[in-house]
Design a protein around this motif. Structure first.
Motif, PDB file in Angstrom:
ATOM      1  N   PHE A   8       7.818   1.419   1.886  1.00 29.45           N
ATOM      2  CA  PHE A   8       8.838   2.143   2.648  1.00 29.45           C
ATOM      3  C   PHE A   8       8.517   3.630   2.694  1.00 29.45           C
ATOM      4  CE2 PHE A   8      11.232  -1.407   0.526  1.00 29.45           C
ATOM      5  CZ  PHE A   8      11.268  -2.215   1.646  1.00 29.45           C
ATOM      6  N   ALA A   9       8.087   4.159   1.567  1.00 32.87           N
ATOM      7  CA  ALA A   9       7.771   5.598   1.515  1.00 32.87           C
ATOM      8  C   ALA A   9       6.574   5.915   2.397  1.00 32.87           C
ATOM      9  CB  ALA A   9       7.493   6.004   0.066  1.00 32.87           C
ATOM     10  N   LEU A  10       5.571   5.042   2.397  1.00 30.42           N
ATOM     11  CA  LEU A  10       4.378   5.279   3.219  1.00 30.42           C
ATOM     12  C   LEU A  10       4.718   5.180   4.700  1.00 30.42           C
ATOM     13  CD1 LEU A  10       1.388   5.831   3.486  1.00 30.42           C
ATOM     14  CD2 LEU A  10       0.939   3.388   3.160  1.00 30.42           C
ATOM     15  N   ARG A  11       5.572   4.231   5.066  1.00 30.46           N
ATOM     16  CA  ARG A  11       5.982   4.119   6.478  1.00 30.46           C
ATOM     17  C   ARG A  11       6.661   5.404   6.939  1.00 30.46           C
ATOM     18  NH1 ARG A  11       6.553  -1.108   8.638  1.00 30.46           N
ATOM     19  NH2 ARG A  11       8.345  -0.419   9.849  1.00 30.46           N
ATOM     20  N   ALA A  12       7.536   5.920   6.099  1.00 29.75           N
ATOM     21  CA  ALA A  12       8.220   7.170   6.448  1.00 29.75           C
ATOM     22  C   ALA A  12       7.231   8.325   6.544  1.00 29.75           C
ATOM     23  CB  ALA A  12       9.294   7.470   5.408  1.00 29.75           C
ATOM     24  N   LEU A  13       6.257   8.335   5.639  1.00 25.64           N
ATOM     25  CA  LEU A  13       5.243   9.393   5.656  1.00 25.64           C
ATOM     26  C   LEU A  13       4.383   9.315   6.915  1.00 25.64           C
ATOM     27  CD1 LEU A  13       3.890  11.760   4.214  1.00 25.64           C
ATOM     28  CD2 LEU A  13       2.456  10.093   2.987  1.00 25.64           C
ATOM     29  N   VAL A  14       4.040   8.085   7.322  1.00 33.49           N
ATOM     30  CA  VAL A  14       3.255   7.919   8.552  1.00 33.49           C
ATOM     31  C   VAL A  14       4.027   8.480   9.743  1.00 33.49           C
ATOM     32  CG1 VAL A  14       2.365   6.206  10.178  1.00 33.49           C
ATOM     33  CG2 VAL A  14       1.898   5.957   7.739  1.00 33.49           C
TER      34      VAL A  14
ATOM     35  N   VAL B 114       0.858  -1.179   0.000  1.00 35.60           N
ATOM     36  CA  VAL B 114       0.000   0.000   0.000  1.00 35.60           C
ATOM     37  C   VAL B 114       0.893   1.228   0.000  1.00 35.60           C
ATOM     38  CG1 VAL B 114      -1.786   1.291   1.237  1.00 35.60           C
ATOM     39  CG2 VAL B 114      -1.826  -1.215   1.237  1.00 35.60           C
ATOM     40  N   ASP B 115       0.570   2.175  -0.879  1.00 33.24           N
ATOM     41  CA  ASP B 115       1.356   3.403  -0.954  1.00 33.24           C
ATOM     42  C   ASP B 115       0.405   4.598  -0.993  1.00 33.24           C
ATOM     43  OD1 ASP B 115       3.562   5.038  -1.071  1.00 33.24           O
ATOM     44  OD2 ASP B 115       4.504   3.928  -2.719  1.00 33.24           O
ATOM     45  N   ALA B 116       0.935   5.768  -0.680  1.00 38.09           N
ATOM     46  CA  ALA B 116       0.128   6.991  -0.742  1.00 38.09           C
ATOM     47  C   ALA B 116       0.191   7.573  -2.147  1.00 38.09           C
ATOM     48  CB  ALA B 116       0.640   8.011   0.264  1.00 38.09           C
ATOM     49  N   VAL B 117      -0.933   8.107  -2.584  1.00 36.64           N
ATOM     50  CA  VAL B 117      -0.971   8.729  -3.918  1.00 36.64           C
ATOM     51  C   VAL B 117      -0.124   9.985  -3.937  1.00 36.64           C
ATOM     52  CG1 VAL B 117      -2.465   9.840  -5.612  1.00 36.64           C
ATOM     53  CG2 VAL B 117      -3.206   7.726  -4.502  1.00 36.64           C
ATOM     54  N   ASP B 118      -0.177  10.758  -2.832  1.00 33.92           N
ATOM     55  CA  ASP B 118       0.673  11.950  -2.742  1.00 33.92           C
ATOM     56  C   ASP B 118       1.028  12.203  -1.282  1.00 33.92           C
ATOM     57  OD1 ASP B 118      -1.261  13.842  -1.460  1.00 33.92           O
ATOM     58  OD2 ASP B 118      -2.368  13.520  -3.331  1.00 33.92           O
ATOM     59  N   GLU B 119       1.932  13.138  -1.070  1.00 35.17           N
ATOM     60  CA  GLU B 119       2.472  13.428   0.261  1.00 35.17           C
ATOM     61  C   GLU B 119       1.458  14.079   1.198  1.00 35.17           C
ATOM     62  OE1 GLU B 119       5.879  13.477   1.695  1.00 35.17           O
ATOM     63  OE2 GLU B 119       6.238  11.868   0.257  1.00 35.17           O
TER      64      GLU B 119
ATOM     65  N   LEU C  95       5.158   1.998  14.135  1.00 35.47           N
ATOM     66  CA  LEU C  95       5.239   3.312  13.496  1.00 35.47           C
ATOM     67  C   LEU C  95       4.797   4.447  14.420  1.00 35.47           C
ATOM     68  CD1 LEU C  95       3.944   2.395   9.918  1.00 35.47           C
ATOM     69  CD2 LEU C  95       6.296   2.699  10.694  1.00 35.47           C
ATOM     70  N   GLY C  96       4.477   4.116  15.674  1.00 37.22           N
ATOM     71  CA  GLY C  96       4.126   5.149  16.647  1.00 37.22           C
ATOM     72  C   GLY C  96       2.680   5.586  16.620  1.00 37.22           C
ATOM     73  N   VAL C  97       1.853   4.917  15.807  1.00 35.58           N
ATOM     74  CA  VAL C  97       0.457   5.336  15.648  1.00 35.58           C
ATOM     75  C   VAL C  97      -0.406   4.869  16.815  1.00 35.58           C
ATOM     76  CG1 VAL C  97      -1.619   5.061  14.230  1.00 35.58           C
ATOM     77  CG2 VAL C  97       0.609   5.420  13.139  1.00 35.58           C
ATOM     78  N   LEU C  98      -0.201   3.628  17.266  1.00 34.58           N
ATOM     79  CA  LEU C  98      -1.089   3.042  18.270  1.00 34.58           C
ATOM     80  C   LEU C  98      -1.058   3.822  19.577  1.00 34.58           C
ATOM     81  CD1 LEU C  98      -3.077   0.770  18.712  1.00 34.58           C
ATOM     82  CD2 LEU C  98      -1.197  -0.685  19.476  1.00 34.58           C
ATOM     83  N   GLY C  99       0.135   4.119  20.066  1.00 34.23           N
ATOM     84  CA  GLY C  99       0.244   4.867  21.319  1.00 34.23           C
ATOM     85  C   GLY C  99      -0.228   6.298  21.194  1.00 34.23           C
ATOM     86  N   ARG C 100      -0.145   6.859  19.981  1.00 31.38           N
ATOM     87  CA  ARG C 100      -0.611   8.227  19.749  1.00 31.38           C
ATOM     88  C   ARG C 100      -2.140   8.267  19.686  1.00 31.38           C
ATOM     89  NH1 ARG C 100       2.155  13.447  18.982  1.00 31.38           N
ATOM     90  NH2 ARG C 100       0.561  14.785  18.040  1.00 31.38           N
ATOM     91  N   PHE C 101      -2.722   7.287  19.017  1.00 33.37           N
ATOM     92  CA  PHE C 101      -4.177   7.263  18.862  1.00 33.37           C
ATOM     93  C   PHE C 101      -4.875   6.795  20.143  1.00 33.37           C
ATOM     94  CE2 PHE C 101      -8.025   4.878  17.388  1.00 33.37           C
ATOM     95  CZ  PHE C 101      -8.777   5.990  17.064  1.00 33.37           C
ATOM     96  N   ILE C 102      -4.254   5.849  20.851  1.00 27.71           N
ATOM     97  CA  ILE C 102      -4.784   5.377  22.129  1.00 27.71           C
ATOM     98  C   ILE C 102      -3.790   5.797  23.210  1.00 27.71           C
ATOM     99  CG2 ILE C 102      -5.644   3.383  23.435  1.00 27.71           C
ATOM    100  CD1 ILE C 102      -7.223   3.740  20.923  1.00 27.71           C
ATOM    101  N   PRO C 103      -3.907   7.012  23.740  1.00 27.36           N
ATOM    102  CA  PRO C 103      -2.919   7.510  24.714  1.00 27.36           C
ATOM    103  C   PRO C 103      -2.789   6.605  25.938  1.00 27.36           C
ATOM    104  CG  PRO C 103      -4.363   9.283  23.974  1.00 27.36           C
ATOM    105  CD  PRO C 103      -4.954   8.013  23.450  1.00 27.36           C
ATOM    106  N   GLU C 104      -3.886   5.945  26.309  1.00 25.69           N
ATOM    107  CA  GLU C 104      -3.842   5.053  27.467  1.00 25.69           C
ATOM    108  C   GLU C 104      -2.878   3.882  27.214  1.00 25.69           C
ATOM    109  OE1 GLU C 104      -7.950   6.911  27.133  1.00 25.69           O
ATOM    110  OE2 GLU C 104      -6.504   5.966  25.783  1.00 25.69           O
ATOM    111  N   PHE C 105      -2.838   3.415  25.975  1.00 26.33           N
ATOM    112  CA  PHE C 105      -1.878   2.377  25.603  1.00 26.33           C
ATOM    113  C   PHE C 105      -0.476   2.975  25.505  1.00 26.33           C
ATOM    114  CE2 PHE C 105       0.557  -0.036  22.479  1.00 26.33           C
ATOM    115  CZ  PHE C 105       0.425  -1.335  22.949  1.00 26.33           C
TER     116      PHE C 105
END
Length: 932
Positions: free
Chosen positions: A413-419, A382-387, A460-470
């Protein structure tokens, strides 16, 4: 490397202190060398302790080694010129960590003595003896661990073809001293060899080796006792990508990876800083030890943290701060290495690479990429269409993981970096928004594929950011000896175990899958597991209750339906109960099962709790789960479910009568009717709840043999228990049935006899007849945890029983003799995998719900421990009616249910206090200290 003032200072010191030619004899030269090593070690330790980087100190140590070898080389060549007719030129090449210019205090020294082609070992024997005596002997005598080889460049390349470790070590080669032309020629030949030695295959082999190493070392960064060198996110991850870079490109190194756009400048800097941090930690571990140590054991962490600058007085706070930073660096190394390894193997443009007709046809036949919601789904990527995809709609940063899950794909790889660059878009609006939470619920409902998705979000740091309790649990060290992972990794590990249950590939999960399918919403267990340990952010004690308070607003935020919230909160609050009951109570006791059923309330909660307990335990550490625990958990589940569904035998009196009549018909020729009647009249009802015909008949025959000794007036024989052994092949343990006369101290004498016979007790239960005959059933294993098939162990046990119960012999000398003989046994000599010192503990309390007096003990497991504990309990006037004995990583976790030996003497607070103090004295002795 030599411009650093510290490095110049080392060379200046060597010039003054290593005047080896001035020494009058070998002893004086060795003394001079040892003193130089001691002084330089002390100097580098001071630099390290004042905060110098790991890179600087390890490079300085490599320079210390360089100047030592240079001086030894000069002396060796001078002797060769004097004593050899035609000495052969040679050079000394450093390999491995020393070749990289990185040496920790106890690192090995890997040397290659490089000779010209045509060199003959036989013709240069005298020269090689001088080299060994003048270079290797002084290094060995000075305490260095030196690996060495003598080769030509052709020999070295031939060895590279056969051995991957040699090839990797030579990737870090550099000349230390000696013939520069020889060294330069070797480097040219080696680089040419790498370019022609099927580099594509070598890259894939190296990547696979890295994967295998990580798997062998636990498969996660977040082990509580990480291996700094070989573990996930350890030094080998960083070194591995440099080795791969060395195979693929002419000029290996981080700068090449930046130039070739495999890393950004910032990523390269952060990677180098993270690696330097790990080197610094390893330096400190080595300074605190007399040998090379790579595992950061729990017992070492407070002191290592303190010397590295974490000065918190509270040990828990200090360790959490230190280990939190360790995990951040290790995770960055691991995540970066994983991406770079993948790109280096998949984006190969080395010699011989070209487009084949087959690859062109495969590309032509692939379906066109699917564009969806700003993302391009192309095959398994899966990749992003644009930045600007996340700027335009921040909720997409959650949805993209749902797409990955749905299409069984991974972010590019590009999408992971973008995330990673877009994490700031996960603000309160996203966190509290209905759309993002709906997506997250959908991820949790996709049974069988939840763990990989949430693990990717966490990486990628998303889970702890989206669920602060986690997020508060990220890198949270759990101060329990049996937990292998940090709190966040543990929760994800439990989800991985639930995935396995739903997928159903392992035989052991079948019954758990059947149980979870009986619930109204099976996938709801993912949410329960995700929430169950969130209370640990503020410590382990009371975390279940705190978890409920944390979960309440989360469930509302996530949009969980009202009728499901109560069920989720109940499981969060009660998630420890099934494990507690299964491991601490007699599951054949109807009162225990009834008390547990009262707590659990209904079958739906029971199904959820049964599967959760299994996943929670296996997610703690899979090697701590075994068939015995699995059977205990299943037994509690079945008995409780029977009670809920009304399958419990009703009318125990009638059942008892029927059993009695049935058994009389079967064994009336072997056991008199009056003995059968007495057996049924003298035993409590709980004995008959789960005992079947076969077990009752066995006990009747054993009681008959005991009574026969009395009738024969054989006083000695009547004192010795009747013993029967039964191997349970399905459950992997041996049942030992004993029938004897009840007497004071019986349990501890039985425990001592098992100990002398080399058998491990896992559980025991005792039931006494009103005519003073007692029936004891022990579950035992051999020393390796298997069935007791060896007749000699059985014979020793029965001989000891006769000696102690029939003749009154003291068991202590026998136990001590057994302990001495077993000092070299695997269980006692193998250091525990956790390596932490945990204070022994004794807990004495009365469980009101089941009217039981309970003692819980944690202590260092060793031969005779159970004997000493049981004897102490007996001497204070208590009988052990039930015991559950288990050992977790060299720690005995024992539970005893007690009755008063004197029925006229009540069990009150004063007696329990005396008991606790006495047992504490036993387990607090030095020999009982726990190393876990």
């Amino acid at each position: 490397m030599h411009d650093d003032p510290l490095f110049r200072r080392i060379r200046q010191h060597a010039g003054k202190r290593l005047a080896l030619s001035d020494a009058e004899n070998d002893g004086e030269r060795l003394g001079m060398l040892k003193e130089f090593v001691r002084l330089e070690n002390e100097m580098l330790k001071r630099y390290h302790r004042k905060g110098d980087s790991g890179f600087r100190v390890t490079k300085a140590r490599a320079i210390v080694m360089d100047v030592i070898i240079e001086n030894l080389y000069l002396r060796a060549t001078e002797r060769c010129k004097r004593e050899c007719r035609r000495p052969t030129r040679f050079c000394i090449v450093a390999n491995g960590g020393y070749g990289r210019g990185e040496m920790n205090p106890h690192s090995d020294v890997d040397l290659m003595f490089l000779y010209p082609t045509g060199w003959s070992a036989s013709k240069t024997e005298a020269q090689r003896e001088i080299v060994t005596r003048e270079i290797l002997y002084p290094l060995w005598d000075s305490g260095f661990k030196v690996g060495h080889s003598s080769r030509t460049w052709k020999d070295a390349l031939a060895e590279c073809k056969k051995d991957e470790r040699t090839r990797n070590a030579l990737l870090d080669s550099r000349r230390v001293c000696g013939s520069r032309s020889l060294a330069d020629k070797f480097i040219v030949k080696f680089r040419r060899f790498l370019s022609k030695d099927d580099p594509i295959r070598r890259l894939h082999e190296l990547r696979q080796a890295q994967r295998s190493r990580r798997k062998d070392c636990g498969g996660t960064v977040f082990l509580q006792t990480p291996d700094i060198k070989n573990g996930v996110g350890g030094l080998r991850d960083y070194q591995g990508i440099l080795w791969m870079c060395g195979i693929k490109f002419e000029k290996p190194g981080l700068q090449t990876l930046v130039t070739k756009k495999f890393l950004t400048k910032n990523e390269a800097k952060n990677l180098k800083d993270a690696y330097s941090f790990l080197l610094r930690v390893r330096n400190e571990l080595h300074f605190q030890s007399k040998r090379s140590v790579d595992v950061l054991y729990l017992e070492n962490q407070p002191e290592v943290a303190y010397e590295l600058g974490y000065k918190q007085e509270d040990l828990v706070a200090r360790v959490e701060a230190f280990m939190g930073e360790y995990y951040v660096h290790a995770r960055f190394i691991y995540e970066t290495a994983k991406v770079v390894e993948s790109r280096l193997t998949e984006d190969f443009s080395g010699p011989g690479s070209s487009l084949s007709l087959r690859s062109v046809l495969e590309a032509y036949r692939r379906p066109p990429p699917e564009i969806m919601d700003g993302f391009e789904i192309k095959g398994d990527t899966v990749d992003a269409v644009d930045e600007n995809v996340f700027e335009e709609d921040p909720d997409r940063i959650i949805r993209v993981f749902r797409y990955c899950q749905r299409f069984e794909a991974k972010p590019s790889f590009a999408l992971r970096a973008l995330v990673r660059r877009s994490l700031q878009n996960i603000d309160s609006t996203v966190i509290n928004g209905a759309a993002a939470n709906k997506t997250f619920r959908a991820i949790l409902q996709n049974a069988g594929t939840v763990f990989p998705t949430l693990a990717e979000m966490h990486a990628l740091g998303v889970l702890g950011r989206f669920i602060p309790e986690f997020g508060r649990l990220t890198c949270k060290v759990q101060h329990e000896f049996y937990h292998r992972y940090t709190a966040d990794a543990h929760i994800l590990a439990t989800l991985r175990e639930l995935d396995k249950v739903f997928v159903g590939e392992e035989e052991i999960v079948g019954k758990y899958r059947d149980a979870i399918r009986k619930t109204n919403v099976p996938a709801l267990l993912y949410l329960m597991l995700f929430l169950h340990d969130l209370g640990k952010a503020d410590g382990i004690k009371g975390h279940a209750e705190r978890g409920v308070e944390i979960a309440k607003p989360m469930l509302e935020r996530m949009g969980i339906e009202e009728n499901m919230r109560a069920q989720v909160l109940f499981i969060v609050k009660s998630h420890l109960e099934m494990s507690r009951f299964s491991m601490k109570f007699d599951l054949d006791d109807p009162e225990v099962v009834a008390a547990f059923a009262t707590k659990i309330e209904d079958p739906q909660k029971l199904h959820f709790l049964y599967v959760l307990t299994f996943c929670d335990a296996r997610g703690t550490s899979s090697d701590l789960w075994n068939d015995y625990k699995d059977n205990l958990l299943a037994q509690l589940y079945r008995h409780t479910l029977d009670l809920f569904e009304g399958h419990q035998p009703s009318g125990l009196g009638k059942r008892r009568e029927k059993l009695c009549e049935s058994i009389k018909k079967k064994i009336s020729q072997e056991v008199p009717a009056e003995e059968i009647n007495s057996h049924f009249d003298c035993l409590p009802e709980r004995y008959f709840v789960h005992a079947g015909d076969e077990e009752i008949i066995l006990h009747l025959k054993m009681a008959n043999r005991l009574l026969s000794a009395v009738k024969r007036s054989d006083a000695d024989a009547s004192l010795i228990p009747i013993v029967e052994w039964r191997n349970d092949l399905e459950r992997g343990f041996t049942l030992v049935h004993l029938v004897t006369w009840d007497r004071a101290g019986l349990f501890y004498r039985l425990a001592g006899a098992f100990s002398v016979a080399g058998l491990n007790i896992m559980s025991s239960r005792a039931v006494s007849r009103s005519d003073h005959i007692t029936i004891d059933v022990f579950i035992v294993t051999n020393e390796d945890g298997g069935l007791v098939k060896d007749d000699s162990s059985r014979e020793v046990f029965e001989e000891i029983l006769e000696a102690t119960l029939g003749q009154g012999e003291n068991l202590l000398p026998m136990i001590e003799d057994r302990r001495r003989k077993s000092k070299k046994s695997k269980r006692l000599k193998t250091p525990d995998s956790l390596g932490a010192t945990i204070n022994p503990s004794v807990n004495v309390y009365q469980e009101i719900g089941v009217d039981r007096t309970i003692v819980e003990i944690q202590a260092n497991d060793h031969i005779g421990l159970l004997f000493v504990l049981a004897r102490t309990i007996s001497k204070l006037g208590f009988d052990i009616s039930f015991a559950r004995i288990s050992t977790e990583r060299s720690v005995a976790i024992d539970v005893f249910h007690l009755d008063s030996a004197n029925s006229d003497l009540q069990i009150d607070a004063e007696r329990l206090l005396e008991l606790r103090e006495s047992l504490n004295k036993v387990v607090s002795q030095k020999e009982f200290l726990i190393t876990a």
